[in-house]
Design a protein around this motif. Sequence first.
Motif, PDB file in Angstrom:
ATOM      1  N   THR A 127      21.215  66.336 123.119  1.00 28.85           N
ATOM      2  CA  THR A 127      22.355  65.984 122.183  1.00 28.85           C
ATOM      3  C   THR A 127      23.659  65.707 123.116  1.00 28.85           C
ATOM      4  N   ARG A 128      23.965  66.340 124.096  1.00 35.42           N
ATOM      5  CA  ARG A 128      24.967  66.084 124.872  1.00 35.42           C
ATOM      6  C   ARG A 128      25.140  64.741 125.293  1.00 35.42           C
ATOM      7  N   ALA A 129      23.956  64.519 125.964  1.00 35.49           N
ATOM      8  CA  ALA A 129      23.858  63.153 126.568  1.00 35.49           C
ATOM      9  C   ALA A 129      23.952  61.968 125.450  1.00 35.49           C
ATOM     10  N   GLY A 130      23.581  62.307 124.119  1.00 35.01           N
ATOM     11  CA  GLY A 130      23.583  61.293 123.407  1.00 35.01           C
ATOM     12  C   GLY A 130      25.127  60.959 122.967  1.00 35.01           C
ATOM     13  N   GLU A 131      25.679  62.052 122.629  1.00 33.48           N
ATOM     14  CA  GLU A 131      27.290  62.065 122.542  1.00 33.48           C
ATOM     15  C   GLU A 131      28.088  61.536 123.492  1.00 33.48           C
ATOM     16  N   ALA A 132      27.839  61.664 124.858  1.00 36.56           N
ATOM     17  CA  ALA A 132      28.484  61.161 126.006  1.00 36.56           C
ATOM     18  C   ALA A 132      28.250  59.582 125.878  1.00 36.56           C
ATOM     19  N   ARG A 133      26.863  59.352 125.671  1.00 37.32           N
ATOM     20  CA  ARG A 133      26.540  57.917 125.625  1.00 37.32           C
ATOM     21  C   ARG A 133      27.369  57.018 124.510  1.00 37.32           C
ATOM     22  N   LEU A 134      27.454  57.863 123.278  1.00 39.54           N
ATOM     23  CA  LEU A 134      28.318  57.268 122.115  1.00 39.54           C
ATOM     24  C   LEU A 134      29.641  57.232 122.681  1.00 39.54           C
ATOM     25  N   ALA A 135      30.162  58.145 123.071  1.00 42.01           N
ATOM     26  CA  ALA A 135      31.683  58.260 123.475  1.00 42.01           C
ATOM     27  C   ALA A 135      32.019  57.206 124.589  1.00 42.01           C
ATOM     28  N   GLU A 136      31.001  56.818 125.544  1.00 40.43           N
ATOM     29  CA  GLU A 136      31.192  55.860 126.382  1.00 40.43           C
ATOM     30  C   GLU A 136      31.159  54.374 125.614  1.00 40.43           C
ATOM     31  N   GLN A 168      34.520  54.047 112.837  1.00 42.40           N
ATOM     32  CA  GLN A 168      33.730  54.372 111.673  1.00 42.40           C
ATOM     33  C   GLN A 168      32.367  54.394 112.097  1.00 42.40           C
ATOM     34  N   GLU A 169      31.835  53.305 112.785  1.00 39.97           N
ATOM     35  CA  GLU A 169      30.349  53.406 113.430  1.00 39.97           C
ATOM     36  C   GLU A 169      30.263  54.793 114.338  1.00 39.97           C
ATOM     37  N   TYR A 170      31.296  54.927 115.173  1.00 42.26           N
ATOM     38  CA  TYR A 170      31.307  56.130 116.170  1.00 42.26           C
ATOM     39  C   TYR A 170      31.067  57.268 115.240  1.00 42.26           C
ATOM     40  N   GLU A 171      31.996  57.628 114.100  1.00 45.65           N
ATOM     41  CA  GLU A 171      32.001  59.003 113.565  1.00 45.65           C
ATOM     42  C   GLU A 171      30.506  58.926 112.794  1.00 45.65           C
ATOM     43  N   ARG A 172      30.045  57.777 112.222  1.00 48.49           N
ATOM     44  CA  ARG A 172      28.803  58.291 111.545  1.00 48.49           C
ATOM     45  C   ARG A 172      27.929  58.370 112.425  1.00 48.49           C
TER      46      ARG A 172
END
Length: 97
Positions: A63-72, A82-86
Amino acid sequence: MTTVIATAATAATLAADHDSWNGPGPWWPLFPLFWLLFIVGIFAAFRFFGFRRWRQVQGYAGTRAGEARLAERYAAGEIDEQEYERRLATLRRMGSS
Protein backbone atom coordinates in the motif's frame (compact mmCIF):
# COMPACT_ATOMS: atom_id res chain seq x y z
CA MET A 1 46.00 -55.93 26.79
CA THR A 2 44.94 -56.32 30.40
CA THR A 3 42.72 -53.25 30.03
CA VAL A 4 40.88 -54.85 27.10
CA ILE A 5 40.35 -58.08 29.07
CA ALA A 6 39.16 -56.15 32.12
CA THR A 7 36.75 -54.08 30.00
CA ALA A 8 35.40 -57.22 28.32
CA ALA A 9 34.96 -58.91 31.69
CA THR A 10 33.10 -55.87 33.05
CA ALA A 11 30.85 -55.75 29.98
CA ALA A 12 30.10 -59.46 30.29
CA THR A 13 29.24 -59.03 33.97
CA LEU A 14 26.93 -56.11 33.24
CA ALA A 15 25.26 -57.98 30.38
CA ALA A 16 24.64 -61.02 32.58
CA ASP A 17 23.28 -58.92 35.45
CA HIS A 18 20.22 -57.43 33.75
CA ASP A 19 17.59 -58.87 36.07
CA SER A 20 16.88 -55.56 37.81
CA TRP A 21 15.47 -53.88 34.68
CA ASN A 22 12.06 -54.99 33.46
CA GLY A 23 11.88 -52.96 30.27
CA PRO A 24 10.38 -49.60 29.47
CA GLY A 25 6.83 -50.50 30.46
CA PRO A 26 3.58 -50.10 28.56
CA TRP A 27 3.76 -46.29 28.58
CA TRP A 28 6.84 -45.97 26.36
CA PRO A 29 4.88 -44.73 23.26
CA LEU A 30 3.87 -41.60 25.18
CA PHE A 31 7.34 -40.03 25.09
CA PRO A 32 7.73 -40.11 21.28
CA LEU A 33 4.13 -38.91 20.97
CA PHE A 34 4.79 -35.97 23.30
CA TRP A 35 7.95 -35.05 21.38
CA LEU A 36 6.09 -35.27 18.08
CA LEU A 37 3.30 -33.04 19.38
CA PHE A 38 5.84 -30.58 20.76
CA ILE A 39 7.70 -30.31 17.46
CA VAL A 40 4.49 -30.00 15.43
CA GLY A 41 3.28 -27.33 17.87
CA ILE A 42 6.48 -25.33 17.45
CA PHE A 43 6.23 -25.45 13.64
CA ALA A 44 2.53 -24.58 13.74
CA ALA A 45 3.17 -21.59 16.01
CA PHE A 46 5.94 -20.27 13.77
CA ARG A 47 3.83 -20.79 10.68
CA PHE A 48 0.71 -19.15 12.11
CA PHE A 49 2.31 -16.15 13.76
CA GLY A 50 5.06 -15.70 11.17
CA PHE A 51 2.73 -15.96 8.18
CA ARG A 52 0.19 -13.62 9.73
CA ARG A 53 2.84 -11.02 10.48
CA TRP A 54 4.36 -11.43 7.00
CA ARG A 55 0.98 -10.79 5.38
CA GLN A 56 0.48 -7.63 7.45
CA VAL A 57 3.93 -6.30 6.63
CA GLN A 58 3.64 -7.15 2.94
CA GLY A 59 0.17 -5.62 2.69
CA TYR A 60 1.33 -2.43 4.37
CA ALA A 61 4.47 -2.23 2.25
CA GLY A 62 2.46 -2.74 -0.94
CA THR A 63 0.00 0.00 0.00
CA ARG A 64 2.80 2.39 0.88
CA ALA A 65 4.58 1.65 -2.40
CA GLY A 66 1.39 2.36 -4.35
CA GLU A 67 0.84 5.62 -2.51
CA ALA A 68 4.43 6.64 -3.15
CA ARG A 69 4.13 5.89 -6.88
CA LEU A 70 0.86 7.80 -7.03
CA ALA A 71 2.47 10.78 -5.29
CA GLU A 72 5.31 10.69 -7.82
CA ARG A 73 2.85 10.75 -10.71
CA TYR A 74 0.98 13.66 -9.13
CA ALA A 75 4.22 15.56 -8.51
CA ALA A 76 5.32 14.95 -12.10
CA GLY A 77 2.02 16.37 -13.39
CA GLU A 78 0.84 13.13 -15.00
CA ILE A 79 -2.46 13.24 -13.08
CA ASP A 80 -4.48 16.11 -11.63
CA GLU A 81 -5.54 16.63 -8.02
CA GLN A 82 -8.98 15.06 -8.43
CA GLU A 83 -7.54 11.94 -10.03
CA TYR A 84 -4.88 11.77 -7.30
CA GLU A 85 -7.47 12.00 -4.50
CA ARG A 86 -9.73 9.41 -6.17
CA ARG A 87 -6.93 6.91 -6.68
CA LEU A 88 -5.50 7.52 -3.19
CA ALA A 89 -8.90 6.82 -1.66
CA THR A 90 -9.15 3.63 -3.70
CA LEU A 91 -5.68 2.49 -2.60
CA ARG A 92 -6.44 3.13 1.07
CA ARG A 93 -9.83 1.42 0.84
CA MET A 94 -8.27 -1.66 -0.78
CA GLY A 95 -5.40 -1.67 1.71
CA SER A 96 -7.68 -1.69 4.76
CA SER A 97 -9.72 -4.70 3.64
